[in-house]
Design a protein around this motif. Sequence first.
Motif, mmCIF file in Angstrom:
data_model
loop_
_atom_site.group_PDB
_atom_site.id
_atom_site.type_symbol
_atom_site.label_atom_id
_atom_site.label_comp_id
_atom_site.label_asym_id
_atom_site.label_seq_id
_atom_site.Cartn_x
_atom_site.Cartn_y
_atom_site.Cartn_z
ATOM 1 N N GLU A 1 0.821 -0.932 0.030
ATOM 2 C CA GLU A 1 0.078 0.038 0.041
ATOM 3 C C GLU A 1 0.637 1.121 0.034
ATOM 4 O OE1 GLU A 1 -0.322 -2.585 2.108
ATOM 5 O OE2 GLU A 1 -2.293 -3.452 1.091
ATOM 6 N N GLN A 2 1.942 1.318 0.728
ATOM 7 C CA GLN A 2 2.946 2.514 0.823
ATOM 8 C C GLN A 2 3.529 2.633 -0.358
ATOM 9 O OE1 GLN A 2 2.775 4.483 3.125
ATOM 10 N NE2 GLN A 2 1.762 3.531 4.840
ATOM 11 N N GLN A 3 4.046 1.589 -0.903
ATOM 12 C CA GLN A 3 4.696 1.453 -2.295
ATOM 13 C C GLN A 3 3.803 2.032 -3.263
ATOM 14 O OE1 GLN A 3 6.377 -2.026 -3.940
ATOM 15 N NE2 GLN A 3 7.083 -2.669 -1.932
ATOM 16 N N ARG A 4 2.478 1.880 -3.538
ATOM 17 C CA ARG A 4 1.633 2.241 -4.517
ATOM 18 C C ARG A 4 1.440 3.702 -4.346
ATOM 19 N NH1 ARG A 4 -3.014 -2.672 -4.707
ATOM 20 N NH2 ARG A 4 -1.835 -3.859 -5.967
ATOM 21 N N ALA A 5 1.405 4.142 -2.972
ATOM 22 C CA ALA A 5 0.727 5.719 -2.662
ATOM 23 C C ALA A 5 2.013 6.331 -3.089
ATOM 24 C CB ALA A 5 0.735 5.646 -1.210
ATOM 25 N N ILE A 6 3.194 6.039 -3.022
ATOM 26 C CA ILE A 6 4.366 6.662 -3.576
ATOM 27 C C ILE A 6 4.229 6.671 -5.108
ATOM 28 C CG2 ILE A 6 6.984 6.789 -3.384
ATOM 29 C CD1 ILE A 6 6.783 5.773 -0.949
ATOM 30 N N THR B 1 19.324 -4.374 -1.188
ATOM 31 C CA THR B 1 18.471 -5.508 -1.603
ATOM 32 C C THR B 1 17.582 -4.664 -2.553
ATOM 33 O OG1 THR B 1 18.944 -6.808 -0.081
ATOM 34 C CG2 THR B 1 16.963 -7.281 -1.341
ATOM 35 N N ARG B 2 17.396 -4.996 -4.000
ATOM 36 C CA ARG B 2 16.223 -4.649 -4.731
ATOM 37 C C ARG B 2 15.120 -5.417 -4.619
ATOM 38 N NH1 ARG B 2 13.673 -3.715 -9.597
ATOM 39 N NH2 ARG B 2 14.468 -1.688 -10.656
ATOM 40 N N HIS B 3 13.901 -4.759 -4.562
ATOM 41 C CA HIS B 3 12.482 -5.218 -4.649
ATOM 42 C C HIS B 3 11.650 -4.821 -5.863
ATOM 43 C CE1 HIS B 3 13.342 -6.320 -0.277
ATOM 44 N NE2 HIS B 3 14.048 -5.248 -0.122
ATOM 45 N N ASP B 4 10.577 -5.184 -5.755
ATOM 46 C CA ASP B 4 9.806 -4.985 -6.808
ATOM 47 C C ASP B 4 9.512 -3.533 -7.019
ATOM 48 O OD1 ASP B 4 9.698 -7.564 -7.344
ATOM 49 O OD2 ASP B 4 7.775 -8.027 -6.252
ATOM 50 N N TRP C 1 12.342 13.832 -15.140
ATOM 51 C CA TRP C 1 10.693 14.168 -15.032
ATOM 52 C C TRP C 1 9.907 13.011 -14.609
ATOM 53 C CZ3 TRP C 1 10.367 19.357 -15.469
ATOM 54 C CH2 TRP C 1 11.521 19.978 -15.916
ATOM 55 N N ASN C 2 10.435 12.034 -13.788
ATOM 56 C CA ASN C 2 9.736 10.965 -13.222
ATOM 57 C C ASN C 2 8.850 11.707 -12.102
ATOM 58 O OD1 ASN C 2 9.083 8.464 -11.723
ATOM 59 N ND2 ASN C 2 9.963 7.442 -13.388
ATOM 60 N N ARG C 3 7.704 11.404 -12.112
ATOM 61 C CA ARG C 3 6.857 11.787 -10.948
ATOM 62 C C ARG C 3 6.842 11.189 -9.738
ATOM 63 N NH1 ARG C 3 1.559 12.140 -14.890
ATOM 64 N NH2 ARG C 3 2.082 14.184 -16.217
ATOM 65 N N ALA C 4 7.343 9.966 -9.750
ATOM 66 C CA ALA C 4 7.369 8.924 -8.505
ATOM 67 C C ALA C 4 8.658 9.063 -7.798
ATOM 68 C CB ALA C 4 7.182 7.392 -8.975
#
Length: 725
Positions: A5-10, A55-58, A152-155
């Motif tokens: 949920e936090q990932q999506r919000a960001i 560590t890289r995640h999705d 110019w990436n919004r995330a």
Amino acid sequence: MISIEQQRAICELHHESPHNYLGLHKLDEKWIIRNYEPFAEKLSISIAGKTHKATRHDDGFFTTTIKSAPKKPYKVNVHYSVDNQSSKYDPYAFLPTLGDLDVHLMHEGTHLELYKVLGSQATTSNSIPGISFKVWAPDARGVSLIGNFNGWNRAINPMRKLIGSNGIWEIFMPEMAQGEYYKFAIKTQSNEILEKQDPLGKFCELRPGTASVVWDNSQISWSDDQWLAQREKTDPMNAPLSIYEIHIGSWNHPELKKDGEFANYRDIAHTLGKYISEMGYTHIELLPITEFPYDPSWGYQATGYFAPSSRFGTPADFAYFVNHLHKLNIGVLIDWVPAHFPTDRHALGQFDGSSLYEHDNPDEGYHPDWNTFIFNFGRNEVANFLISSALYWLKEFHIDGLRVDAVASMLYRDYSRNEGEWRPNKDGGRENYEAIEFLKQLNTLAHEHCPGSMVIAEESTAFPKVSRPIYDGGLGFTMKWNMGWMHDTLTYFSTEPIHRKYHQNQLTFSLVYAFNENFVLPLSHDEVVHGKGSLIQKMPGDTWQKFANLRCLYAYMYAHPGKKIFFMGCEIAQWHEWSESKNLDWATLNNGNHLGIQKFSKKLNEIYKHENCLWEIDFSHDGFEWIDAQDSEQSVLSFMRKNSNNEQVLCIMNLTPVPRDNYTIGVPSAGRYKVLLNSDDTEFGGSNYSPTEVYQSSPQVAHNKSHSITANLPPLSVLYLKMSD
């Protein structure tokens, strides 16, 4: 690990507190650093010379676990590819850079230096230099900073909504330098994403680009202390004020050699400064140089209220322009437009998806004439934004005055609206109480914080006491444009001389109300565009008469009570009407008639500045007296301008092509009267009819005076006389 949920919000730009999840956080007995770099292959963290692999995640999130919190800011090493790597401090490891007092003052509407708080600010956080970004967007679901630095990436760089700030979003970008392009990506309540220019940006990308540019004015140097000290001691009401109005993009004197492209502020400063010094004007007034996207708007549809237009250089270049003119003893005024703003999507309109800067109802918030939004002057933050803009130009760029555009449209709720298209005020009237209070506050603060500066109203109605003190029930402007004088005077001078005897009241009527306000007499850009023709085109008769009429108009203007403003090109009588897309027609000076008008304009400025009778008492009956306003049959008028020592300059006008020989004019006392100005002089292109340098009075009663002189008045001429020693 950070939740889905936090990932999506960001990632989806609706997270109000990304700093609570990104950056450094304690997790049980350890510490974890979270970063979002969707295009990175690998990432590591450098702390005190030691590297920790992440560590890289999705979805591009990385986590790094460490045993203890770093004592100093850490570096994030990002590996995009073999040839593309970076090492940078983590923006999410820094505390907010906005104080509670700043927030309180802004929302109270009393933060006079908002430009030092919001927008992009060079600062230091935890000993690391960088740029803090802050923007007011209370209705936004999320805001992120975008620019070249993050593709110019919004995330990548979501901003946090500061608690208790009523909608201020913030992020600190460590080690960012001046010159970066940026915007704010704002997610609205309807999930639309708007990419907005910084409302308090100090520099903008050259149009048609619309990005803001990081800029730090602290590097600008000034050397105009002497000018500012003198200005503070000078009352502009009792000083000569002869203003040259200029559209900086089309002035382009031949010495600039910039045909087809914009000259830089620095080059213009030297060429324009030299020209103004030679011509003798006391001030220049720039059509709006606050950033604007559309050239044909001439700057009157501003999108950058804190940014000098990048068409002509950087803010430092503009500061050089002002500084240089001040060193030449030339004042600088600018047009400033707080009445309305354009609907361009990158600008203030619907800034966070709501009517933030404008009224929500179109009957209050939209100008049908100009296709623009109207500021909501009753909202503290909006009034604060505008007043901070005004003070920014006066204080930070040493501007000597603001000409406030379209004041009438601010004062009346029904301005240019039909019945049923406007909302009355709380008392059922048409006055805009909120705008009136805003203007009073503006004028109070400008005069208080910038002594000697001017705030001049372009107000086209008979609204009372525009330039009277607030304690006397006025709006507090220093001066007001005299639109009635301009209209009547141009109508009269456009009339064939044979008919002028029926219209003499158009010249005399202005003295009925001349002292109701502190007036500036305008012959401005508005009178030489949109099919109105140039001033010389308005004049009747053959070529000689046209130029003679124009000299009469100018001489009458300089003798009439009130300060003066001339639009560029009028001093050379260019034939074609002005266009922002064409340079002034300097080639006309190869013609003797046009050169004569230029010499005449220069002579008028010389006499005007030297003879304080023409300006010391501009706003009182004590400075003016008619000798004869009744000779309409011959279209001759005469009057006196007086100073505090009761010295006089006499003005005698013959406004037909018929010479008036042996014409008797009453004079205030016996003596010799020297000719200061004869508009019919051959130097100016006149006929030199009956040239006389001195007139001796005789004890013949005329015009209720005990003495008089007899003169041969040249055709279409104005004489200035003064008693000689």
